[in-house]
Write an enzyme that holds these catalytic residues in place. Structure first.
Site, short mmCIF file in Angstrom:
data_model
loop_
_atom_site.label_atom_id
_atom_site.label_comp_id
_atom_site.label_asym_id
_atom_site.label_seq_id
_atom_site.Cartn_x
_atom_site.Cartn_y
_atom_site.Cartn_z
N LYS A 216 45.39 7.35 37.26
CA LYS A 216 46.25 6.19 37.01
C LYS A 216 45.47 4.93 37.36
O LYS A 216 45.05 4.73 38.50
CB LYS A 216 47.52 6.28 37.85
CG LYS A 216 48.48 5.11 37.62
CD LYS A 216 49.74 5.26 38.45
CE LYS A 216 50.70 4.10 38.24
NZ LYS A 216 51.94 4.25 39.03
N GLU B 130 39.19 12.72 40.66
CA GLU B 130 40.61 12.68 41.00
C GLU B 130 41.34 13.89 40.42
O GLU B 130 42.17 14.53 41.09
CB GLU B 130 41.25 11.39 40.48
CG GLU B 130 40.86 10.13 41.23
CD GLU B 130 41.63 9.95 42.53
OE1 GLU B 130 42.35 10.88 42.94
OE2 GLU B 130 41.51 8.86 43.12
N LYS C 94 46.98 7.56 32.73
CA LYS C 94 47.84 6.40 32.52
C LYS C 94 47.02 5.13 32.76
O LYS C 94 46.33 5.04 33.78
CB LYS C 94 49.03 6.46 33.50
CG LYS C 94 50.03 5.32 33.35
CD LYS C 94 51.14 5.44 34.38
CE LYS C 94 52.14 4.29 34.23
NZ LYS C 94 53.19 4.33 35.26
#
Length: 330
Positions: A200, A239, A254
């Site tokens: 994100k 991540e 995102k």
């Protein structure tokens, strides 16, 4: 080796509609869509969101009708987001732990009304904090990671007990997926999925969403100390690897369209279900183009969503979900 022209004419298989359908490499269906829905307090309340034309906040009673509509169109899952009243926001986001908070009441009501419809709930404190950050902050405004994770675990259990099918931590704290997975297992929620917002980014595309959940003007500073730098690609893979190792069932990238290279890289590296969030700014740009007469909404929506599938997405969170499902079912 391929044949050469004229023995090979690539236009040959494009010449008729039936043949184009037969040779399509990727297909978009309503089952590929997750519909983000904003819920608000009250009864018979619909609040249009000015920066998201065509999107509204719905009171729970009206949200039930929309949930049934989504189910009837073949959309498998809703993503619920609350517009928490300002008087229930606090520095520690304690309302997130209230078993009768807006998101828990909405989840229970929709699961009762449409049991076969999946419910995804967002796990982060920004809809509940007075300062607009995704976690608790220190005196310098820095989000305290481990203290926040402890609260996110409680928030996740609260939502799972209300009937959430997918817990989606969007906070970007280190270690939160493992802590949430362990807590769900201990609490006998073994089939509650975790869709981790693994990559994100600290993006400029989120503005209309903040209007929708009532955080516009609340945020002190920015979120660059926990959301990812848009310049980084390899960090996204790290991540994702960490979230999968900690027990994520699927991962999310995102925003969506500007980050399709990240979607493709994650899919190629891990071969796991990858989702993308076509965020509020992306939706608003399409609607602005349509309003200006610069684009055909139907064609642009379907082409954009198909691009997510081509990049490797198992599914897409999109505010155009109902519109797209109607087009696909026509």
């Amino acid at each position: 080796m391929h044949a050469a022209y004229p023995a090979l004419r690539l236009r040959r298989t494009r010449a008729a509609g039936w043949s184009r359908r037969l040779h399509a490499e990727h297909i978009l269906t309503p089952a590929d869509l997750i519909w983000p829905m904003f819920v608000t307090d009250g009864e018979q309340v619909e609040e249009p969101i000015a920066t998201l034309p065509g999107v509204s906040r719905w009171s729970i009673d009206l949200a039930l009708a929309r949930a049934k509509e989504a189910h009837d169109l073949g959309i498998p899952c809703l993503a619920l987001f609350p517009n928490t009243p300002r008087d229930r926001r606090s520095d520690d986001g304690a309302e997130a732990l209230n078993p009768d908070n807006l998101i828990c009441r909405a989840t229970r009501a929709i699961k009762d009304a449409v049991p076969d419809l999946g419910i995804l709930t967002d796990v982060a404190l920004d809809p509940y904090t007075a300062h607009g950050h995704d976690g608790v902050i220190d005196t310098a405004g820095y989000v305290r990671n481990d203290d926040t994770v402890e609260l996110l675990v409680g928030q996740s259990l609260n939502q799972a007990r209300a009937g959430a099918d997918i817990i989606a931590p969007s906070d970007m704290m280190d270690g939160r997926v493992g802590a949430i997975r362990a807590a769900l297992e201990r609490d006998a929620h073994v089939n509650v999925q975790i869709m981790a917002y693994a990559a994100k980014y600290a993006s400029a595309y989120y503005g209309p969403f903040r209007d929708a959940v009532g955080t516009r003007g609340l945020l002190k500073g920015d979120k660059t100390t926990y959301q990812m730098d848009p310049s980084n690609r390899e960090e996204a893979l790290r991540e994702v690897a960490l979230d999968l190792a900690e027990g994520a069932d699927s991962v999310m990238v995102k925003p969506g369209l500007p980050y399709l290279d990240i979607v493709r890289a994650v899919k190629d590296a891990f071969a796991v279900p990858v989702f993308a969030y076509q965020v509020s700014g992306e939706y608003a740009m399409i609607e602005a183009a349509v309003a200006a007469g610069a684009a055909d909404r139907d064609a642009m929506v379907l082409e954009t969503l198909l691009a997510f599938k081509r990049a490797g997405c198992a599914g897409v969170l999109t505010y155009h979900a109902v519109h797209a499902a109607r087009l696909l079912g026509a």
